[in-house]
Design a protein around this motif. Structure first.
Motif, mmCIF file in Angstrom:
data_model
loop_
_atom_site.group_PDB
_atom_site.id
_atom_site.type_symbol
_atom_site.label_atom_id
_atom_site.label_comp_id
_atom_site.label_asym_id
_atom_site.label_seq_id
_atom_site.Cartn_x
_atom_site.Cartn_y
_atom_site.Cartn_z
ATOM 1 N N ASP A 1 0.859 -1.189 0.000
ATOM 2 C CA ASP A 1 0.000 0.000 0.000
ATOM 3 C C ASP A 1 0.894 1.238 0.000
ATOM 4 O O ASP A 1 2.037 1.201 0.464
ATOM 5 C CB ASP A 1 -0.918 0.016 1.219
ATOM 6 C CG ASP A 1 -2.112 0.956 1.037
ATOM 7 O OD1 ASP A 1 -2.220 1.591 -0.037
ATOM 8 O OD2 ASP A 1 -2.925 1.056 1.975
ATOM 9 N N ARG A 51 -7.188 1.290 5.980
ATOM 10 C CA ARG A 51 -7.414 0.748 4.631
ATOM 11 C C ARG A 51 -6.784 -0.632 4.470
ATOM 12 O O ARG A 51 -7.361 -1.521 3.815
ATOM 13 C CB ARG A 51 -6.808 1.725 3.617
ATOM 14 C CG ARG A 51 -7.056 1.372 2.166
ATOM 15 C CD ARG A 51 -6.599 2.491 1.247
ATOM 16 N NE ARG A 51 -5.162 2.777 1.359
ATOM 17 C CZ ARG A 51 -4.659 3.958 1.725
ATOM 18 N NH1 ARG A 51 -5.453 4.969 2.022
ATOM 19 N NH2 ARG A 51 -3.341 4.127 1.790
ATOM 20 N N THR A 52 -5.601 -0.846 5.054
ATOM 21 C CA THR A 52 -4.882 -2.113 4.902
ATOM 22 C C THR A 52 -4.385 -2.557 6.281
ATOM 23 O O THR A 52 -3.207 -2.398 6.621
ATOM 24 C CB THR A 52 -3.682 -1.944 3.936
ATOM 25 O OG1 THR A 52 -4.090 -1.170 2.796
ATOM 26 C CG2 THR A 52 -3.143 -3.282 3.475
#
Length: 343
Positions: A222, A245-246
């Motif tokens: 990412d 998000r990750t």
């Protein structure tokens, strides 16, 4: 490593612009001083020729016998970035007993601003120019190449210099950090960067970092980029956004220590196990962060030494027996701190 000595250059004159534009020296002078009755077509022809050549008018013409002032122009992208004041301190300390005085211009990482700063500095006919980075517009590069004075580009050696170069390889710095992270067993890795893509040195570290990971069959999981400057708060915000998000990332590599420190504070505030669950690393080796409860892994960018060696070249103290065309590459050292697992 070094480049061959370059031929002595002379500063460009009105005659050079006159020959390139096909009009008289008097007409060139009128155009560049914005005086006299000159047609728009002629004015444009002269200005285009001057820009292509990199011609800079001499503001001290006739005022000094030497046609030089004891000033050294230092062109840097930022004063808010803690890296550059340390570079300036190295320059200032080395010039202290030379009679040369550094004068600073700031570009805010903008190529067109660098052009304007260089144009103004060169018009005063300084004794030398120290400029951060190797990437310039065609016009800025032409001005430097035709200035007739020592030029030292600093911070970066990954490219071709105008004259002398002092810095580190940011590509290798990124590659070596990737190797250290992989050696510690991390595999799900995110990269966070500010001033991207205007900061060419951060970009090159990222490219070297990707190359180091790819050699082990690992890809960046990412990325989070921010076009603004570096700050602790921005580091917190970028870290939060990436981990939300990750969430399965096990390592975050930051383009500089300031946002890395912000990321460390975010992890500590949210009970994230560093370096067990999540490793962190920055870049620059900023002394200001030594008061944190954990030492952020980082890499020293040799800032003060870069400034000192650049000033030595300007002052006429060559290191490799060369007058012009020196390339001095320094080697940054990784400090694993407390935020990378010990192997």
């Amino acid at each position: 490593m070094s480049l061959p000595p370059k031929e002595n250059r002379r500063p460009l004159t009105l005659r050079d612009v006159s020959e390139a534009s096909g009009v008289s020296e008097m007409t060139v002078s009128r155009v560049l001083r914005n005086r006299g009755d000159v047609s728009e077509a002629t004015r444009e022809k002269v200005l285009q020729a001057a820009k292509a050549l990199g011609y800079v008018p001499n503001k001290i013409a006739g005022a000094l016998a030497s046609q030089r002032v004891n000033l050294v122009g230092v062109v840097i992208p930022s004063l808010s970035n803690l890296v550059f004041p340390e570079v300036l301190s190295g320059i200032s300390a080395e010039l202290e007993d030379t009679g040369l005085q550094p004068v600073v211009g700031v570009t805010n990482y903008l190529p067109e601003k660098e052009e304007a700063v260089l144009y103004e500095m060169l018009s005063w006919r300084p004794s030398g120019i120290i400029v951060a980075g190797l990437e310039h517009t065609d016009t800025a590069r032409a001005m430097l190449e035709n200035s007739g004075i020592p030029i030292v580009e600093i911070m970066d050696v990954d490219g071709t210099g105008v004259d002398s170069v002092v810095g580190i390889s940011h590509r290798r710095a990124g590659l070596h950090m990737a190797e250290a992270i992989l050696k510690a067993g991390y595999r799900r890795i995110g990269f966070l960067g500010t001033k991207m893509p205007l900061d060419h040195r951060a970009r090159k570290r990222f490219e070297g970092f990707q190359e180091g990971l790819a050699a082990a069959g690992v890809q960046i999981a990412d990325t989070e980029f921010y076009s603004g400057g570096s700050a602790l708060r921005k580091g917190r915000e970028m870290t939060q956004a990436m981990l939300e998000r990750t969430p399965d990332l096990d390592f975050l590599y930051y383009s500089n220590d300031m946002i890395g420190a912000g990321g460390l504070l975010y992890c500590q505030e949210n009970g994230i196990d560093v370096p067990g669950k999540l490793g962190l690393a920055g870049f620059n080796g900023v002394d200001l962060l030594e008061g944190l409860s954990m030492r952020l892994a980082t890499m020293d960018a040799c800032r003060r030494e870069i400034g000192r060696k650049a000033a030595e070249i300007i002052a006429g103290r060559p290191h490799q027996g060369l007058i012009g065309g020196e390339v001095i590459e320094l080697e940054p050292v990784i400090d694993l701190g407390d935020t990378i697992r010990k192997t």
